[in-house]
Design an enzyme around this catalytic site. Structure first.
Site, PDB file in Angstrom:
ATOM      1  N   LYS A  11       0.830  -1.213   0.000  1.00  0.00           N
ATOM      2  CA  LYS A  11       0.000   0.000   0.000  1.00  0.00           C
ATOM      3  C   LYS A  11       0.871   1.272   0.000  1.00  0.00           C
ATOM      4  O   LYS A  11       2.080   1.214   0.269  1.00  0.00           O
ATOM      5  CB  LYS A  11      -0.935  -0.041   1.211  1.00  0.00           C
ATOM      6  N   TYR A  51     -12.143  -2.347  -3.877  1.00  0.00           N
ATOM      7  CA  TYR A  51     -12.684  -2.540  -2.522  1.00  0.00           C
ATOM      8  C   TYR A  51     -14.214  -2.465  -2.495  1.00  0.00           C
ATOM      9  O   TYR A  51     -14.790  -2.203  -1.436  1.00  0.00           O
ATOM     10  CB  TYR A  51     -12.083  -1.510  -1.564  1.00  0.00           C
ATOM     11  N   ASN A 114      -2.093   0.273   6.679  1.00  0.00           N
ATOM     12  CA  ASN A 114      -1.572  -0.979   7.236  1.00  0.00           C
ATOM     13  C   ASN A 114      -0.692  -1.781   6.277  1.00  0.00           C
ATOM     14  O   ASN A 114      -0.663  -3.013   6.320  1.00  0.00           O
ATOM     15  CB  ASN A 114      -2.708  -1.809   7.843  1.00  0.00           C
ATOM     16  N   HIS A 117      -2.058  -5.486   1.433  1.00  0.00           N
ATOM     17  CA  HIS A 117      -3.335  -6.176   1.215  1.00  0.00           C
ATOM     18  C   HIS A 117      -3.013  -7.597   0.781  1.00  0.00           C
ATOM     19  O   HIS A 117      -2.028  -7.827   0.087  1.00  0.00           O
ATOM     20  CB  HIS A 117      -4.147  -5.487   0.104  1.00  0.00           C
ATOM     21  N   GLU A 128      -9.603 -10.845  -7.609  1.00  0.00           N
ATOM     22  CA  GLU A 128      -8.631  -9.757  -7.420  1.00  0.00           C
ATOM     23  C   GLU A 128      -7.471  -9.851  -8.417  1.00  0.00           C
ATOM     24  O   GLU A 128      -6.991  -8.833  -8.915  1.00  0.00           O
ATOM     25  CB  GLU A 128      -8.107  -9.774  -5.983  1.00  0.00           C
TER      26      GLU A 128
END
Ligand code: UDP
Length: 139
Positions: A11, A51, A114, A117, A128
């Site tokens: 990320k 998402y 965080n 993913h 995905e």
């Protein structure tokens, strides 16, 4: 155990910290092969589409704006039990609750930023991977 593929994203927070190599090294030393990769700066539309499953959640808007706030590194990982293995290496969603030595414990700042993913199951992984690497869908 089956050889699986999973979708991983480093990320914007972790890319900005310059730890792509350190995270790749964890994948590689734990038996996960990087079989496709690309760096991208996602638009809000792309991040929101990715998402979409979370679109009713209170954090959706912030998540989309965070995921499109800077470049991300997107990869397909392959290996025995790759989906669960990657989740194990990532650690819990909230880095404060993540086990010591996991990617999130070591590189993430908060539940929003965080670091990584990872697909959470075989069906999600398929969708995905196709979202970011449509050509890999052709076997
Ligand atoms: N997220 C957040 N606030 C929350 C829960 C989740 O910002 O209270 C974000 C966080 O970046 C997380 C992502 O939404 O990684 C997807 O949430 P999920 O529960 O699927 O966690 P993950 O599978 O990434 O551990």
């Amino acid at each position: 155990m089956a050889v699986e593929r999973t979708l991983s994203i480093i990320k914007p927070d972790a890319v900005a910290k310059n730890v792509i190599g350190k995270i790749y090294s964890r994948f590689e030393t734990n038996g996960l092969k990087i079989v496709a990769s690309r760096m991208a700066w996602l638009s809000e539309r792309e991040a929101g589409g990715f998402y979409a499953v979370h679109k009713e959640r209170p954090f959706f808007k912030d998540l989309v704006s965070f995921m499109s706030s800077g470049p991300v590194m997107i990869q397909v990982l392959e290996g025995e039990n790759a989906i669960a293995k990657n989740r194990e290496l990532m650690g819990a969603t909230d880095p404060k609750k993540a086990d010591k030595g996991t990617i999130r414990a070591d590189f993430a700042d908060s539940i929003d930023a965080n670091a990584v993913h990872g697909s959470d199951g075989p069906d999600t992984a398929k969708v995905e991977i196709a979202y970011f690497f449509p050509a890999l869908n052709v076997f």
